[in-house]
Design a protein around this motif. Structure first.
Motif, mmCIF file in Angstrom:
data_model
loop_
_atom_site.group_PDB
_atom_site.id
_atom_site.type_symbol
_atom_site.label_atom_id
_atom_site.label_comp_id
_atom_site.label_asym_id
_atom_site.label_seq_id
_atom_site.Cartn_x
_atom_site.Cartn_y
_atom_site.Cartn_z
ATOM 1 N N PRO A 68 46.141 83.694 -23.979
ATOM 2 C CA PRO A 68 47.109 82.912 -23.186
ATOM 3 C C PRO A 68 48.052 83.798 -22.371
ATOM 4 N N VAL A 69 48.448 84.935 -22.964
ATOM 5 C CA VAL A 69 49.382 85.829 -22.260
ATOM 6 C C VAL A 69 48.714 86.404 -21.019
ATOM 7 N N VAL A 70 47.455 86.839 -21.167
ATOM 8 C CA VAL A 70 46.744 87.452 -20.045
ATOM 9 C C VAL A 70 46.476 86.400 -18.967
ATOM 10 N N VAL A 71 45.990 85.249 -19.387
ATOM 11 C CA VAL A 71 45.640 84.211 -18.403
ATOM 12 C C VAL A 71 46.871 83.772 -17.619
ATOM 13 N N LEU A 72 48.014 83.691 -18.305
ATOM 14 C CA LEU A 72 49.240 83.222 -17.633
ATOM 15 C C LEU A 72 49.727 84.173 -16.547
#
Lengths: 502, 247
Positions: free
Chosen positions: B184-188
């Motif tokens: 989630p952190v990378v995608v965001l």
């Protein structure tokens, strides 16, 4: 009896399919339960903080439950880079996180009436750029409160009190979050965006001086854009028929005229204020205008015909007339947020103002901004634009008020500045001016349209506990946490191992 | 059922606490957390609220411990029994597969509670020097650790039921945990994820700590995500155990 060849394969495939189906059903159920649980209407947040900083107060809950229109919050936060090692960026990030969390609570409490959009200027650059253009945004670190008819902008400085760590003499100390008052500002904005009527700000034009629609250094384009950003409508008032035009506006702005507007305009403005209209008057000390002096007297003020200069400045010339002012009234709605921040404004070629002793005692006049005591009034000969910028005999040294807020018992409000340059583009942009110039201008306009905090929601002081360890104390902490505690774990393991061996 | 689960739980705790690996894990865990605490103290400039926030939510070593410990604890729970052949004995006993999974899960959680408990002493140490940590922030941080650990432990248990090789179970669950935490952190970070930002941020463990646990908040939506996720994974682990009948 042996199984028929192939039966085992179908048996296993059936099992795998059943397992896969069960997995999909379970994943679907988890997704559905989680989705349902995050609906704002069923979601609940428990606030365990010492000062309940994430608990909405009853006034806010009342406003939210009575909302008749949909409201959309947009936050655009990007911490500034302050002085090196000041920690300002970290503190601003903490403040931004606080504001975003609080807005989520508004969304939860509003039963679907309030929606929230958190934008990152880097990640969501296209959307942010669209908003900057559409809403005339002047800077980031802002919460936009969008109602059906109008949008209000609230800057981070107005939502929290940050001690930016600036000290006298340019020295810095770590920046620190002092107080949270976002709820008061946001709830007030919620109330005001529900109003459909747009207030008009009329700029008197045709008298020389700064222009409302131009963006040269000494024009008022940014002020007009800032007013638009606050949901106000700036309109020009031509010199031909000032009295008739004033009937259509809520606030009249007369800023730095170079030609005397004369008695006719002064009389129209006096009648406008007496009739409940609001006035923003910025009059330069170098401008000789008997009509405006009469107007000033009507609102209970007199001005000093001298340019205020710094007596402690080591150079000569007009640079002495650039003042850095940091003394703001801590109580008045216009200046209280600025005073809490400890920021400064820059003013140029400004003159002192004072209360007219003959003004009626029912008129409330509040000095908003006061210069430092190292200020003298540089007098000049009639027809000249300046004196010699140096303190000479007869030129009084001492602090002066350079801005007043006036509220008569009957009639409209007025804000008067002893100069106009600080409201112009060059001084409103944060590069050239002080941080407070823009805030001072916008808060003044908001006060004039009677949009100061409509609801009084108490602020909450930030709880900051700090531990400053000496070197030997730090060594002791290191000894405990890096050596003794892990050693304890290892010894416990050895004891268990020995016990098991026996 | 409770009696059977309790009996199985005691068996699990015995095997966990009497294993030398447990104390190696404890010692390494305390060293890492010690460094994490020292880092938090320095990075926060002595502000106690920030120290707690970094130590129990934002610090890199905190996340290393949170993500890496569940696979280490769960890797042997079922895999080892399957490899040594004791699983068949256990499953032919008059207990349900779900009870076995629940007991193993609770055993792993109690053991990890034993690992995290000494970190409270760090707070006691700085209290001795005048620091006043917020009790609410500490409580919610540990609630967050418990919630996250339960989800990641359930992931580890699921992997442990799928293989007889402990290393494969550990690597599989560590990879899954890293995906859960980091994805989630990378995608965001990417602009194209903006339309899904709201959905993705709801699944972000970093976001849960930053947005609620480390701030002194408990969000029912977040807690239900962890609860439902844990229950769902335990059900899948139970199905995985049952699937042995199809092989």
């Amino acid at each position: 009896m042996a199984l028929k060849p192939g039966f085992g394969k179908w048996w296993r495939m059936g099992g795998a399919a059943e397992g896969l189906l069960a997995a999909l059903v379970i994943i679907g159920l988890v997704g559905a339960v989680t989705y349902a649980a995050t609906r704002p209407t069923v979601r609940h947040t428990w606030d365990l903080t010492k000062r309940d900083i994430y608990t909405l107060q009853p006034q806010t809950r009342g406003v939210l439950s009575g909302l008749e229109t949909d409201v959309h919050f947009i936050t655009i936060m990007r911490p500034e880079s302050g002085p090196l090692f000041s920690g300002l960026a970290e503190v601003q990030q903490k403040a931004a996180d606080y504001v975003n969390t609080l807005l989520r609570l508004y969304e939860q409490e509003a039963g679907g009436r309030v929606t929230l959009e958190i934008l990152d200027p880097h990640r969501d650059s296209r959307r942010v750029n669209d908003l900057v253009r559409a809403l005339h945004l002047q800077r980031y670190n802002v919460v936009l409160v969008q109602g059906p008819e109008r949008t209000e902008q609230i800057f981070l400085d107005a939502l929290v009190t940050i001690d930016r760590g600036l000290e006298e003499g340019g020295a810095t100390k770590p920046a620190e979050l002092r107080a949270y008052h976002a709820e008061r500002e946001i709830t007030s904005a919620l109330q005001s965006v529900g109003v459909t009527e747009t207030k008009k700000v009329g700029f008197l034009t045709g008298w020389g001086g700064p222009r409302m629609d131009a963006f040269e250094m000494f024009d008022l384009g940014l002020l007009a854009e800032g007013a638009r950003g606050q949901g106000l409508e700036p309109v020009p008032i031509p010199p031909e028929d000032v009295a008739a035009s004033l009937a259509d506006v809520d606030v009249a702005v007369l800023c730095g005229p170079e030609i005397d507007p004369g008695d006719r305009v002064a009389q129209a403005l006096i009648e406008f204020v007496a009739g409940g209209g609001a006035l923003l008057l910025a009059i330069d000390p170098t401008h000789d205008a008997p009509g405006l002096d009469r107007l000033l007297s009507e609102v209970g003020l007199v001005r000093e015909l001298a340019v205020l200069c710094r007596s402690d400045f080591p150079t000569v010339g007009p640079d002495r007339a650039i003042l850095t002012v940091q003394r703001f009234d801590a109580e008045h709605p216009i200046t209280a947020p600025i005073a809490r921040q400890g920021t400064f404004a820059r003013m140029y070629s400004v003159g002192g103002l004072a209360r007219d002793r003959s003004a009626p005692s029912t008129t409330s006049t509040t000095p908003l901004v006061t210069t430092s005591s190292q200020t003298f009034g540089d007098r000049f000969a009639p027809g000249e634009r300046s004196g010699d910028w140096m303190p000479t005999a007869g030129e009084r040294e001492g602090a002066r008020s350079v801005a007043y807020a006036v509220q008569p018992a009957e009639g409209g409000r007025a804000v008067v500045f002893g100069g106009s340059a600080h409201l112009t583009n060059g001084f409103l942009s944060t590069q050239e001016g002080g941080r407070a110039n823009f805030d001072l201008a916008l808060y003044a306009l908001n006060w004039l349209v009677e949009r100061e905090s409509a609801i009084e929601v108490g602020e909450r002081p930030a709880f900051v506990s700090r531990v400053d360890l000496l070197e030997d104390e730090l060594s002791t902490v290191h000894l405990y946490v890096l050596l003794l505690m892990p050693l304890g774990g290892a010894i416990l393991g050895l004891l268990v191992w020995f016990a098991r061996r026996r | 059922m409770i009696q059977r689960v309790t009996t199985l739980l005691w068996r699990e705790l015995e095997s966990l606490f009497f294993s030398p690996l447990a104390y190696i894990v404890l010692t390494v865990f305390l060293v890492l957390n010690g460094f994490s605490f020292v880092y938090a103290l320095a990075a926060s400039g002595g502000v106690v609220e920030d120290t707690v926030k970094i130590f129990l939510g934002n610090g890199p070593l905190f996340w290393v411990c949170l993500v890496a410990v569940p696979p280490l604890v769960t890797m042997r729970l079922v895999s080892e029994e399957r490899r040594s052949g004791t699983l068949e004995v256990l499953l032919t006993a008059p207990v349900r597969d779900g009870e076995v999974v629940l007991a193993k899960f609770l055993g792993a959680m109690v053991f990890q509670g034993f690992l995290w408990a000494p970190t409270l002493l760090y707070v006691v140490v700085i209290r001795g020097y005048g620091a006043v940590p917020e009790a609410g922030q500490l409580i919610t941080s540990y609630v967050g650790i418990a919630a996250t650990t339960s989800l990641l432990t359930a992931v580890g248990l699921l992997f442990s039921t799928r293989t007889s090789n402990q290393i494969v179970a550990a690597v599989g669950s560590l990879t899954a945990n890293l995906l859960l935490v980091l994805l989630p952190v990378v995608v965001l970070q990417y602009p194209y994820a903006a339309p899904l930002a709201r959905l993705i941020s709801r699944l972000s463990m970093f976001g849960h700590f930053n947005g609620s646990f480390s701030r002194g908040l408990i969000d029912s939506g977040v807690m239900i995500w962890y609860g439902a996720g844990t229950v769902g994974l335990l059900l899948l682990a139970t199905r995985s155990l049952e699937a042995r009948r199809w092989r």
